[in-house]
Design a protein around this motif. Structure first.
Motif, PDB file in Angstrom:
ATOM      1  N   VAL A 124       0.832  -1.205   0.000  1.00  0.00           N
ATOM      2  CA  VAL A 124       0.000   0.000   0.000  1.00  0.00           C
ATOM      3  C   VAL A 124       0.864   1.252   0.000  1.00  0.00           C
ATOM      4  CG1 VAL A 124      -1.715   1.305   1.312  1.00  0.00           C
ATOM      5  CG2 VAL A 124      -1.946  -1.170   1.091  1.00  0.00           C
ATOM      6  N   ALA A 125       1.981   1.217   0.719  1.00  0.00           N
ATOM      7  CA  ALA A 125       2.878   2.379   0.738  1.00  0.00           C
ATOM      8  C   ALA A 125       3.436   2.656  -0.650  1.00  0.00           C
ATOM      9  CB  ALA A 125       4.005   2.143   1.734  1.00  0.00           C
ATOM     10  N   ASP A 128       0.638   4.156  -2.700  1.00  0.00           N
ATOM     11  CA  ASP A 128       0.418   5.544  -2.283  1.00  0.00           C
ATOM     12  C   ASP A 128       1.490   6.466  -2.871  1.00  0.00           C
ATOM     13  OD1 ASP A 128      -1.883   5.118  -0.850  1.00  0.00           O
ATOM     14  OD2 ASP A 128      -0.894   4.985   1.102  1.00  0.00           O
ATOM     15  N   HIS A 129       2.729   5.998  -2.848  1.00  0.00           N
ATOM     16  CA  HIS A 129       3.829   6.815  -3.371  1.00  0.00           C
ATOM     17  C   HIS A 129       3.652   7.053  -4.868  1.00  0.00           C
ATOM     18  CE1 HIS A 129       7.947   8.450  -3.200  1.00  0.00           C
ATOM     19  NE2 HIS A 129       8.063   7.942  -4.422  1.00  0.00           N
ATOM     20  N   ALA A 131       0.849   6.987  -6.557  1.00  0.00           N
ATOM     21  CA  ALA A 131      -0.292   7.880  -6.755  1.00  0.00           C
ATOM     22  C   ALA A 131       0.099   9.330  -6.466  1.00  0.00           C
ATOM     23  CB  ALA A 131      -1.450   7.450  -5.858  1.00  0.00           C
ATOM     24  N   ALA A 132       0.874   9.546  -5.403  1.00  0.00           N
ATOM     25  CA  ALA A 132       1.305  10.902  -5.062  1.00  0.00           C
ATOM     26  C   ALA A 132       2.184  11.488  -6.155  1.00  0.00           C
ATOM     27  CB  ALA A 132       2.046  10.889  -3.725  1.00  0.00           C
ATOM     28  N   THR A 137      -4.373  10.451  -5.022  1.00  0.00           N
ATOM     29  CA  THR A 137      -4.358   9.619  -3.830  1.00  0.00           C
ATOM     30  C   THR A 137      -4.919   8.258  -4.207  1.00  0.00           C
ATOM     31  OG1 THR A 137      -6.600  10.147  -3.072  1.00  0.00           O
ATOM     32  CG2 THR A 137      -4.837  11.685  -2.458  1.00  0.00           C
ATOM     33  N   ARG A 138      -4.808   7.319  -3.292  1.00  0.00           N
ATOM     34  CA  ARG A 138      -5.354   5.982  -3.581  1.00  0.00           C
ATOM     35  C   ARG A 138      -6.854   6.038  -3.849  1.00  0.00           C
ATOM     36  NH1 ARG A 138      -4.999   3.311   2.463  1.00  0.00           N
ATOM     37  NH2 ARG A 138      -2.938   4.238   2.399  1.00  0.00           N
ATOM     38  N   LEU A 181      -7.317  -0.205   0.309  1.00  0.00           N
ATOM     39  CA  LEU A 181      -7.228   0.875  -0.677  1.00  0.00           C
ATOM     40  C   LEU A 181      -8.464   1.767  -0.709  1.00  0.00           C
ATOM     41  CD1 LEU A 181      -5.526  -1.038  -3.626  1.00  0.00           C
ATOM     42  CD2 LEU A 181      -4.468   0.496  -1.963  1.00  0.00           C
TER      43      LEU A 181
END
Length: 399
Positions: A124-125, A128-129, A131-132, A137-138, A181
């Motif tokens: 997930v991290a 998230d990275h 997506a950023a 965002t997720r 998510l």
């Protein structure tokens, strides 16, 4: 004409226009008019309607020279975003794209290893990275398709046939990822990595025109995909093609200490086993499948080793070929096509001594990044089906 037919025709024309822009990129009104067969006024009305709905956007001009420059139109990529992931025991490789197919971010991160490692948090991290990096965002992701070793049982969501992917066993993998998510708004699909390679071969590789074929991937690990009528065969538990666990006799001439009555196919073609076979033929050991290059470089001296290796490969796929009778067997080894082609010819010779079908054996074309590319193709197809009503391509989209 029945009531409602004009609306239905508009919807059909809209979908055809959207599909044309997704396939061909930005188009002018005249180019779109030619592709979908509408009149100039009808095409202009169609574009105006789609623009007012936010489905398409103007994106610059095409032309130059002496003639006028024409307005370009493209699908509004911001309508939805997707993520594609190649998950391996060591890394997670993520791409985030908009619904038009533009890749907005790419991110690769290491995965924690060993029993008890928090692989879900690391996954997930990484997402998230990525997506950023795309200024998202997720929660902005509509579909996430994950390519991984093993196969998800459609009845339970559990990942099977993947002991080399610790931390992912014993739970509903797509369901847990969906919860992490953001719940119901994001659709998560976990697909076997070799099935995604097969989808890429159908889209851009050597199986573009093949309806029935078998793809055998020999590194890392051993996996296969069976495609029937351009649809990936998954089986009742998702395990179709998991021939790594199948027990086969070792038909190599040189003895390497393997039980001749039967050994796991994946063990016969693992890095250590291939190195031992090379050493038994007097070739330098080490490097696993890289020894294939060294054997080819030695010329005739390397042929006995290559023939023994081909015997092992052919023995493992003979049963699949006998049952399926495919048009084609594709071999993916990861050492470059010239070397694989020599091995393919030897495998075909051995295979044709064992089975009735005279199936050709060819090198696969899908290369580095093909699993993530196949996952992205599937995620885009799912998103476009949801947003635009376009039919998802069966081989590329798990159901």
């Amino acid at each position: 004409m029945r009531a409602g037919s004009p609306r239905l025709l508009r919807e059909i024309n809209d979908r055809v226009a959207i599909e044309a822009m997704l396939a061909g990129g930005p188009l002018t009104r005249a180019e779109l008019e030619t592709l979908i067969g509408l009149s100039k006024p009808a095409t202009a009305q169609l574009l105006a309607r789609l623009e007012s709905e936010g489905t398409v956007r103007r994106c610059g001009l095409r032309g130059g020279g002496r003639g006028p420059r024409a307005q370009l139109w493209r699908v509004n990529g911001a309508l939805a975003h997707v993520a594609a992931v190649d998950l391996t025991p060591r890394t997670v490789d993520v791409a985030v794209a908009d619904i038009a197919g533009a890749v907005l971010a790419e991110h690769r991160a290491p995965m924690p290893r060993g029993r008890g490692a928090d692989v879900l948090s690391a996954f997930v991290a990484a997402l998230d990275h990525a997506a950023a990096m795309a200024s998202l965002t997720r929660a902005d992701l509509r579909h996430v398709v994950v390519g991984s070793p093993g196969a998800v049982d459609p009845r339970t969501g559990r990942l099977g046939f993947a002991p080399h992917l610790p931390g992912w066993e014993g739970f509903d993998v797509p369901g847990r990822l969906r919860e992490l998510l953001g719940g119901d708004h994001v659709d998560v699909v976990v697909e076997n990595d070799v099935n995604l390679l097969a989808a890429e071969e159908m889209a851009t590789g050597r199986a573009v025109d093949a309806r029935d074929f078998v793809l055998l991937c020999l590194t890392p690990g051993v996996g296969s995909a069976v495609v029937i009528n351009r649809t990936v065969l998954r089986g009742a538990t998702g395990g179709a093609g998991e021939i790594d666990w199948m027990r086969v006799p070792d038909r190599a001439d040189r003895d390497t200490g393997v039980d001749r009555r039967g050994a796991r196919f994946g063990d016969l073609l693992g890095s250590a086993a291939v190195s031992r076979l090379a050493q038994a033929h007097g070739l330098p050991a080490g490097g696993g499948w890289a020894v294939l290059r060294r054997a080819l470089a030695t010329g005739p001296a390397g042929r006995p080793f290559l023939t023994d290796l081909a015997r092992r490969v052919a023995t493992g796929i003979a049963g699949v070929v006998s049952v399926v009778d495919p048009e084609l067997v594709l071999l993916s080894v990861g050492v470059g096509e010239p070397g694989v082609r020599v091995l393919c010819d030897l495998v075909a010779d051995e295979l044709h001594r064992m089975v009735v079908p005279r199936t050709p054996v060819e090198p696969a074309r899908a290369g580095a990044g093909a699993v993530r590319s196949g996952a992205l193709r599937s995620a885009l197809a799912l998103a476009r089906e949801r947003v635009f009503g376009l039919p998802a391509v069966p081989p590329s989209v798990p159901r």
